[in-house]
Design a protein around this motif. Sequence first.
Motif, PDB file in Angstrom:
ATOM      1  N   GLU A  16       0.816  -1.213   0.000  1.00 15.68           N
ATOM      2  CA  GLU A  16       0.000   0.000   0.000  1.00 15.68           C
ATOM      3  C   GLU A  16       0.851   1.265   0.000  1.00 15.68           C
ATOM      4  O   GLU A  16       0.404   2.313  -0.457  1.00 15.68           O
ATOM      5  CB  GLU A  16      -0.938   0.013   1.209  1.00 15.68           C
ATOM      6  CG  GLU A  16      -2.067  -0.979   1.081  1.00 15.68           C
ATOM      7  CD  GLU A  16      -2.923  -1.062   2.335  1.00 15.68           C
ATOM      8  OE1 GLU A  16      -2.529  -0.535   3.394  1.00 15.68           O
ATOM      9  OE2 GLU A  16      -3.996  -1.686   2.254  1.00 15.68           O
ATOM     10  N   SER A  71      -1.440   2.958  -9.138  1.00 17.01           N
ATOM     11  CA  SER A  71      -2.865   2.768  -9.413  1.00 17.01           C
ATOM     12  C   SER A  71      -3.719   3.711  -8.561  1.00 17.01           C
ATOM     13  O   SER A  71      -3.311   4.146  -7.488  1.00 17.01           O
ATOM     14  CB  SER A  71      -3.277   1.320  -9.121  1.00 17.01           C
ATOM     15  OG  SER A  71      -3.309   1.089  -7.733  1.00 17.01           O
ATOM     16  N   GLU A  72      -4.904   4.013  -9.067  1.00 15.38           N
ATOM     17  CA  GLU A  72      -5.819   4.893  -8.339  1.00 15.38           C
ATOM     18  C   GLU A  72      -6.252   4.267  -7.016  1.00 15.38           C
ATOM     19  O   GLU A  72      -6.443   4.962  -6.026  1.00 15.38           O
ATOM     20  CB  GLU A  72      -7.042   5.236  -9.194  1.00 15.38           C
ATOM     21  CG  GLU A  72      -6.738   6.205 -10.320  1.00 15.38           C
ATOM     22  CD  GLU A  72      -6.113   7.513  -9.847  1.00 15.38           C
ATOM     23  OE1 GLU A  72      -6.570   8.080  -8.820  1.00 15.38           O
ATOM     24  OE2 GLU A  72      -5.159   7.972 -10.497  1.00 15.38           O
ATOM     25  N   LYS A  73      -6.394   2.959  -7.001  1.00 15.26           N
ATOM     26  CA  LYS A  73      -6.773   2.265  -5.764  1.00 15.26           C
ATOM     27  C   LYS A  73      -5.694   2.475  -4.697  1.00 15.26           C
ATOM     28  O   LYS A  73      -6.002   2.784  -3.544  1.00 15.26           O
ATOM     29  CB  LYS A  73      -6.963   0.773  -6.038  1.00 15.26           C
ATOM     30  CG  LYS A  73      -7.400  -0.015  -4.831  1.00 15.26           C
ATOM     31  CD  LYS A  73      -7.634  -1.472  -5.185  1.00 15.26           C
ATOM     32  CE  LYS A  73      -8.057  -2.266  -3.961  1.00 15.26           C
ATOM     33  NZ  LYS A  73      -8.291  -3.680  -4.283  1.00 15.26           N
ATOM     34  N   ALA A  90      -5.734   6.077  -3.447  1.00 15.52           N
ATOM     35  CA  ALA A  90      -6.847   6.311  -2.523  1.00 15.52           C
ATOM     36  C   ALA A  90      -6.505   5.804  -1.121  1.00 15.52           C
ATOM     37  O   ALA A  90      -6.788   6.478  -0.118  1.00 15.52           O
ATOM     38  CB  ALA A  90      -8.113   5.649  -3.038  1.00 15.52           C
TER      39      ALA A  90
END
Length: 82
Positions: free
Chosen positions: A53, A67-69, A72
């Motif tokens: 993460e 990545s956008e995930k 976020a």
Amino acid sequence: MTKDKEKKMVDRINELYHKKKAEGLTAEEEKEREKLHQEFIKNFRASFKQDVENLVILDKDGKEVTSEKAKAIQRKKGLRKN
């Protein structure tokens, strides 16, 4: 989990493994082995998830392609402002 506690856990898991191979384990030792193994796996997964993460991925030109995930999640944790 501290490195010292993790080392003690791994040492005990290994000790029980070798005893199991050599002479077998009592029911109590088997329960201890399973509990230690499950705790080790849980801690490993949590640590790995945190590492993933926190990754920022860059392409060969230095442009961020995370990545956008992941972005976020990083924003939610306060690791990213944009």
